[in-house]
Design a protein around this motif. Sequence first.
Motif, PDB file in Angstrom:
ATOM      1  N   PRO A  70       0.831  -1.211   0.000  1.00 36.35           N
ATOM      2  CA  PRO A  70       0.000   0.000   0.000  1.00 36.35           C
ATOM      3  C   PRO A  70       0.864   1.260   0.000  1.00 36.35           C
ATOM      4  N   PRO A  71       0.534   2.236  -0.856  1.00 42.36           N
ATOM      5  CA  PRO A  71       1.309   3.486  -0.908  1.00 42.36           C
ATOM      6  C   PRO A  71       0.884   4.429   0.209  1.00 42.36           C
ATOM      7  N   VAL A  72       1.439   4.218   1.389  1.00 46.12           N
ATOM      8  CA  VAL A  72       1.047   4.933   2.596  1.00 46.12           C
ATOM      9  C   VAL A  72       2.167   5.849   3.057  1.00 46.12           C
ATOM     10  N   TYR A  73       1.789   7.078   3.447  1.00 50.08           N
ATOM     11  CA  TYR A  73       2.771   8.023   3.958  1.00 50.08           C
ATOM     12  C   TYR A  73       3.366   7.546   5.284  1.00 50.08           C
ATOM     13  N   ARG A  74       4.676   7.685   5.387  1.00 45.99           N
ATOM     14  CA  ARG A  74       5.395   7.488   6.635  1.00 45.99           C
ATOM     15  C   ARG A  74       5.516   8.855   7.307  1.00 45.99           C
ATOM     16  N   SER A  75       5.414   8.921   8.611  1.00 40.66           N
ATOM     17  CA  SER A  75       5.521  10.201   9.300  1.00 40.66           C
ATOM     18  C   SER A  75       6.824  10.901   8.940  1.00 40.66           C
ATOM     19  N   MET A  76       6.728  12.180   8.591  1.00 45.07           N
ATOM     20  CA  MET A  76       7.916  12.981   8.301  1.00 45.07           C
ATOM     21  C   MET A  76       8.774  13.172   9.549  1.00 45.07           C
ATOM     22  N   ASN A  77       8.202  12.872  10.702  1.00 42.03           N
ATOM     23  CA  ASN A  77       8.914  13.079  11.958  1.00 42.03           C
ATOM     24  C   ASN A  77       9.574  11.812  12.478  1.00 42.03           C
TER      25      ASN A  77
ATOM     26  N   PRO B 249      12.798   9.037  11.481  1.00 42.74           N
ATOM     27  CA  PRO B 249      14.072   9.182  10.769  1.00 42.74           C
ATOM     28  C   PRO B 249      14.031   8.792   9.295  1.00 42.74           C
ATOM     29  N   ASP B 250      13.234   7.760   8.956  1.00 47.77           N
ATOM     30  CA  ASP B 250      13.220   7.307   7.561  1.00 47.77           C
ATOM     31  C   ASP B 250      12.027   7.842   6.789  1.00 47.77           C
ATOM     32  N   GLY B 251      11.258   8.771   7.381  1.00 48.55           N
ATOM     33  CA  GLY B 251      10.030   9.230   6.759  1.00 48.55           C
ATOM     34  C   GLY B 251      10.226   9.838   5.385  1.00 48.55           C
ATOM     35  N   ASP B 252      11.154  10.769   5.262  1.00 51.23           N
ATOM     36  CA  ASP B 252      11.351  11.442   3.978  1.00 51.23           C
ATOM     37  C   ASP B 252      11.784  10.471   2.892  1.00 51.23           C
ATOM     38  N   THR B 253      12.641   9.521   3.245  1.00 50.57           N
ATOM     39  CA  THR B 253      13.136   8.554   2.258  1.00 50.57           C
ATOM     40  C   THR B 253      12.006   7.665   1.749  1.00 50.57           C
ATOM     41  N   VAL B 254      11.189   7.147   2.669  1.00 47.05           N
ATOM     42  CA  VAL B 254      10.065   6.289   2.280  1.00 47.05           C
ATOM     43  C   VAL B 254       9.080   7.055   1.416  1.00 47.05           C
TER      44      VAL B 254
END
Length: 247
Positions: free
Chosen positions: A216-223, A225-230
């Motif tokens: 599923p194309p789900v947002y990872r929290s930007m807060n 450590p890996d959020g922006d990369t995902v």
Amino acid sequence: MEYEYLALARKTLDRLAGTQLSNVDDAVDLIADSMLAGGVLQAFGTGHSRIVVHEMSGRAGGLLPVNLVRISDLTTYGDLDPKELLDPTLERNPGFAQSVYDLIGAKPEDPFLIVSNSGINGSVVEMAKLVKERGHKLVVITSLQHSSQVDTRASSGKLYEFGDVVIDSGAPAGDAALELEDGTRTGAISNLAGVIIVQLLTEGICRRYIAAGERPPVYRSMNLPDGDTVNKAFEAQYVGRIRPIEP
């Protein structure tokens, strides 16, 4: 102090579970079929109903292929004077719907979600009419009780009349569901119900992706450590199709 809203909230959730899950299932199938084929959900609401569509877009745990559509896009991406957005009756104007739709750049396979408690104001009704005329599938979240008790402000009808799937929030006419000792009415429930509904839609669509063997194309929290990369990995699939939301 004894608060009644907690009991009202439980009653609202119980009612959704008892009467609306089949409609939620239908909406999940409609949206998931499109997303799995590369479509983007175009989510539109005005007034306080913007809270519901905002809850489904651009947030941690939310689906990435959801584009938040707002009347304010006419200022952000168009040439509408920002001062005009201060008019609290702006959502009653059907004339903005065409311009908002034209700014989206929606593809024919993109479904729409339109949320409005009353379902009678010109902008949401006209948008529903436009998207159906252009062949899009449409999911509506509204209060059928409110819509049935008041006249529409739109010449083309009421919002629910255009929906391929209609999910009823169960909110009373006027939304305020608690009557206090002196007759004051408070305790709005339309957004409480709406947030639960879109979270159910999100879960259901994710489960459809998994059943299809896809992540599923789900947002990872930007807060995290890996959020922006995902998120960047998923966002690359939808360049130019999803607008960023404000921080």
